[in-house]
Design an enzyme around this catalytic site. Structure first.
Site, PDB file in Angstrom:
ATOM      1  N   ASN A  85      -7.610  -2.478  14.323  1.00 52.83           N
ATOM      2  CA  ASN A  85      -8.808  -3.521  13.816  1.00 52.83           C
ATOM      3  C   ASN A  85      -8.812  -4.427  12.218  1.00 52.83           C
ATOM      4  OD1 ASN A  85      -7.992  -2.027  11.423  1.00 52.83           O
ATOM      5  ND2 ASN A  85      -9.366  -0.181  11.237  1.00 52.83           N
ATOM      6  N   ASP A 114       0.709  -1.562  -0.511  1.00 54.43           N
ATOM      7  CA  ASP A 114       0.161  -0.143  -0.380  1.00 54.43           C
ATOM      8  C   ASP A 114       0.615   1.426  -0.725  1.00 54.43           C
ATOM      9  OD1 ASP A 114       1.141  -0.530   2.275  1.00 54.43           O
ATOM     10  OD2 ASP A 114      -1.153  -0.429   3.381  1.00 54.43           O
ATOM     11  N   HIS A 125      -7.580  -4.400  10.219  1.00 48.80           N
ATOM     12  CA  HIS A 125      -7.064  -4.218   8.546  1.00 48.80           C
ATOM     13  C   HIS A 125      -6.150  -5.006   8.114  1.00 48.80           C
ATOM     14  CE1 HIS A 125      -4.393  -0.305   9.548  1.00 48.80           C
ATOM     15  NE2 HIS A 125      -3.706  -1.049   9.749  1.00 48.80           N
ATOM     16  N   GLU A 149     -10.118  -1.852   5.331  1.00 49.76           N
ATOM     17  CA  GLU A 149     -10.820  -1.427   6.950  1.00 49.76           C
ATOM     18  C   GLU A 149     -12.008  -2.605   6.460  1.00 49.76           C
ATOM     19  OE1 GLU A 149      -8.496   0.087   8.297  1.00 49.76           O
ATOM     20  OE2 GLU A 149      -8.686   1.993   7.895  1.00 49.76           O
TER      21      GLU A 149
HETATM   22  P1  PGA Z   1       2.454  -1.562  12.419  1.00 50.46           P
HETATM   23  O1  PGA Z   1       0.553  -1.171  12.084  1.00 50.46           O
HETATM   24  O2  PGA Z   1       2.805  -2.497  12.390  1.00 50.46           O
HETATM   25  O3  PGA Z   1       2.351   0.189  12.088  1.00 50.46           O
HETATM   26  O4  PGA Z   1       1.400  -2.226  13.991  1.00 50.46           O
HETATM   27  C1  PGA Z   1       0.742  -2.857  10.989  1.00 50.46           C
HETATM   28  C2  PGA Z   1      -0.499  -2.116  10.292  1.00 50.46           C
HETATM   29  O5  PGA Z   1      -1.182  -1.619  10.726  1.00 50.46           O
HETATM   30  O6  PGA Z   1      -0.957  -3.002   9.515  1.00 50.46           O
END
Ligand code: PGA
Length: 237
Positions: free
Chosen positions: A132, A66, A134, A139
């Site tokens: 959440n 992404d 994702h 999302e």
């Molecule tokens: P993080 O993010 O590794 O910074 O916890 C993970 C994500 O949001 O996919």
């Protein structure tokens, strides 16, 4: 699904060994990479192993999950910048074979899945997981047949990522992300989660029902998924 539970340091080492195996077996592998805090230990370990000659990225092609909409790759919070600085510049990869969705040319997103397919498809897709559930920036509620697309970021995600920006207002409101189907098309998947803050969503995703409301739960339907957790992230399983 296979669970690998260990200390944060050992998780990074064990995950890196998967890359050693794969790249030594197939040097021109197509890899899917992820950003965020979680893969930093793995990326440091991959750089160390590359310097030690244990694996080479010379013939590898990569596709990242992404990118923030509106950020150019030279912006220090763009995911292109993150990948360049946290992995690509530290290994022997050919940067022209590394792909991150464009945050500026949003129409190009429609072509990302075709590019992945043309490269032979992703052999191993790395994922983190949001609070959440994702995966990428898919999302809750994202259709399971989605391919690479533009998304509105939830407040929860923007707040979670605000720590990297000067203020919440500077966090982009949209992003381009591989879809759920793009991720599920990978031949194998490695999801990593670290820390107590991820324990609840890890439990919901992998022991609860499969539902678009918890995007990572869809991974239960994939034939080859490895979940790398530190003891804290695994504490509610
Ligand atoms: P993080 O993010 O590794 O910074 O916890 C993970 C994500 O949001 O996919």
């Amino acid at each position: 699904m296979k669970f690998i539970i260990d200390t944060e340091e050992n998780i990074a080492k064990k995950a890196a060994q998967r890359y050693v195996e794969i790249l030594n077996r197939k040097p021109d592998t197509v890899l899917g990479f992820a950003t965020g805090s979680t893969p930093l230990g793995l990326y440091a370990e991959l750089q160390r192993l590359n310097a030690a000659g244990a694996l080479s990225f010379k013939d590898v092609t990569t596709f990242n999950l992404d990118e923030y909409a509106g950020l150019d790759g030279s912006h220090d919070q763009s995911y292109r910048y993150f990948m360049d600085h946290n992995l690509f510049m530290g290994v022997d990869i050919d940067r022209s074979r590394t792909h991150v969705p464009s945050g500026l040319d949003i129409a190009a997103a429609a072509d990302y899945d075709r590019q992945i397919k043309e490269a032979g498809g992703i052999e191993l897709q790395l994922l983190g997981i949001g609070n959440n559930g994702h995966i990428g920036f898919n999302e809750p509620g994202t259709p399971i047949d989605s391919i690479t697309h533009l998304v509105d970021l939830t407040e929860m995600t923007r707040k979670a990522n605000a720590r990297f920006f000067a203020s919440l207002d500077e966090v982009p409101t949209q992003a381009v992300t591989m879809g759920i189907k793009t991720v599920m098309n990978a031949r194998s998947i490695m999801l990593m989660a670290l820390g107590k803050g991820k324990a609840d969503i890890v439990k919901k995703s992998f022991t609860g029902p499969v539902t678009p409301e918890v995007p990572a739960s869809i991974l239960q339907l994939h034939p080859f998924v490895e979940i790398y957790l530190d003891y804290e992230a695994a504490s509610m399983l």
